[in-house]
Design an enzyme around this catalytic site. Structure first.
Site, PDB file in Angstrom:
ATOM      1  N   CYS A 262       0.834  -1.205   0.000  1.00  0.00           N
ATOM      2  CA  CYS A 262       0.000   0.000   0.000  1.00  0.00           C
ATOM      3  C   CYS A 262       0.874   1.261   0.000  1.00  0.00           C
ATOM      4  O   CYS A 262       1.508   1.570  -0.997  1.00  0.00           O
ATOM      5  CB  CYS A 262      -0.966  -0.043   1.174  1.00  0.00           C
ATOM      6  SG  CYS A 262      -2.338   1.128   1.023  1.00  0.00           S
ATOM      7  N   HIS A 354      -3.600  -4.867   0.091  1.00  0.00           N
ATOM      8  CA  HIS A 354      -3.383  -5.382   1.444  1.00  0.00           C
ATOM      9  C   HIS A 354      -3.423  -6.911   1.433  1.00  0.00           C
ATOM     10  O   HIS A 354      -4.501  -7.499   1.575  1.00  0.00           O
ATOM     11  CB  HIS A 354      -4.457  -4.852   2.397  1.00  0.00           C
ATOM     12  CG  HIS A 354      -4.368  -3.383   2.665  1.00  0.00           C
ATOM     13  ND1 HIS A 354      -4.348  -2.860   3.941  1.00  0.00           N
ATOM     14  CD2 HIS A 354      -4.292  -2.326   1.827  1.00  0.00           C
ATOM     15  CE1 HIS A 354      -4.269  -1.538   3.873  1.00  0.00           C
ATOM     16  NE2 HIS A 354      -4.242  -1.196   2.602  1.00  0.00           N
ATOM     17  N   GLU A 356      -2.701  -8.955   3.650  1.00  0.00           N
ATOM     18  CA  GLU A 356      -3.131  -9.560   4.921  1.00  0.00           C
ATOM     19  C   GLU A 356      -4.646  -9.761   4.950  1.00  0.00           C
ATOM     20  O   GLU A 356      -5.161 -10.471   5.808  1.00  0.00           O
ATOM     21  CB  GLU A 356      -2.677  -8.692   6.105  1.00  0.00           C
ATOM     22  CG  GLU A 356      -3.562  -7.535   6.464  1.00  0.00           C
ATOM     23  CD  GLU A 356      -3.581  -6.441   5.415  1.00  0.00           C
ATOM     24  OE1 GLU A 356      -4.599  -5.745   5.287  1.00  0.00           O
ATOM     25  OE2 GLU A 356      -2.563  -6.283   4.705  1.00  0.00           O
TER      26      GLU A 356
END
Length: 383
Positions: A262, A354, A356
């Site tokens: 990001c 992202h 995650e």
């Protein structure tokens, strides 16, 4: 701050003069920020606690928000970071076995001014047509201000362009998270607004994770002597983060393996010598399609960014900053925006989204494995 009742008035005002009248949600008062919309159907708690949303008034496109309440497992940080929260229908009932309270109460506890009962579809269409704008939510007694005064206050708010927010969201002190399972090395994480799940996923890949304030110096980083460097997500304009760019350039010259996500992708772009620019309304949500040129696959990704790297998506490029060959490794299938970079002559790569996946799909979780393999290969560690 006044007591909220079902009829407590609230008004959302955009800098183009648009007004949306609704009712107060969360804390009452006045808040200012950049109005953006998020397209996730789920994961409002992760969105609210994502430090990347600092300074932004978030409009949820999903019509029904708050039905699962809030819990202790899903937060990505210790507090809610959004500047304001805009929803169409706020759930009156919390129904989830993990819930420990209502979203409304959490917004009050964290002092977040919100508004409910407005047409979020109309707001989103305006932001898509006009671009992200300065905005303000006025509720309770603040909603009684004259319309002209509200608009003047909104227009006087700070602009996201040229704004450095890293110091507002970063940890003030270093903290460490030990590796889980077989250790492969240490990674220094520059906290520009890092999520808790990112740190957890790095630890689960065998890294001793050293989370550092955004103000760390090159000498301090060399003294720590990590095996790799990671730049996190975060809010603000990457063009206003010169010190973090210089820190990264020094680490790349030292040969330190690097992974950025990001905001970290934008800062790698700058470190390699490319520019950045502000998108009209950005990418926010958990349903953003990205083409991975390395694997030839499409991944549905979780994103939250209003700026992007300015580089051509085809061919191999020469780093203007002298770091050898570089290629755009990922790009958006919606608008061809750069979604990832890969250096071919130094151990560095990044993605704009992202991996995650908090909240969101897990298509890109493998990137943490790619980073682990890069560090093992570079440092000669055993898997």
């Amino acid at each position: 701050m006044t007591t909220v009742t079902p009829t407590t008035p609230a008004v959302l005002v955009l800098e183009d003069g648009s007004r949306f009248v609704g009712r107060a949600y969360g804390a009452t008062g006045r808040t200012l920020g950049e109005a953006v919309f998020a397209t996730g159907m789920t994961g409002y708690q992760e969105t609210l606690t994502d430090p990347s949303y600092a300074g932004q008034v978030v409009v949820m496109t999903a019509p029904h928000i708050g039905n699962t309440g809030v819990n202790d497992e899903d937060p990505e940080s210790s507090r809610i970071w959004v500047a304001g929260f805009v929803v169409r229908d706020a759930s009156r009932v919390v129904s989830n076995y993990r819930a420990r309270g209502s979203l409304d109460d959490q917004l009050v506890d964290d002092g977040i001014v919100g508004i409910r009962g407005v047409d979020t579809r109309a707001i989103t269409r305006r932001l898509r047509d006009t671009g992200s704008m300065k905005a303000g939510i006025f509720s309770g007694s603040e909603a009684e201000l004259p319309e002209a005064d509200m608009l003047e206050i909104v227009k006087a708010g700070r602009d996201m362009r040229g704004l450095n927010l890293s110091s507002e969201v970063s940890t003030k002190e270093r903290y460490d998270v030990p590796a889980v399972g077989q250790r492969v090395g240490s990674v220094a994480v520059l906290d520009l607004g890092v999520k808790a799940s990112t740190v957890r996923y790095l630890a689960e890949r065998g890294f001793d994770v050293i989370v550092l304030p955004q103000s760390v110096t090159a000498d301090e980083l060399r003294e720590i002597a990590p095996d790799a460097l990671f730049y996190s997500n975060g809010p603000g304009d990457p063009a206003a983060s010169d010190s973090q760019v210089e820190l990264l350039q020094g680490a790349l010259r030292d040969g330190l393996p690097f992974f950025g996500i990001c905001f970290g992708n934008q800062l790698l772009g700058r470190a390699l010598g490319f520019g950045t620019y502000k998108l009209p309304f950005g990418h926010r949500g958990i349903n953003q399609p990205v083409w991975d040129k390395t694997t030839g696959t499409v991944e549905i990704t979780s994103q939250n960014h209003g700026f992007a790297v300015d580089a051509p998506i085809d061919g191999v490029l020469d780093s203007p900053a002298g770091f050898g060959r570089v290629e755009v490794s990922h790009f958006s299938l919606n608008d061809n925006v750069v979604e990832g970079l890969r250096a071919l002559d130094i151990p560095a790569f990044s993605v704009q989204y992202h991996p995650e996946a908090a909240a969101g799909p897990h298509d890109s979780n493998h990137l943490f494995d790619r980073f682990r393999a890069l560090v093992i290969s570079r440092n000669g560690a055993s898997a």
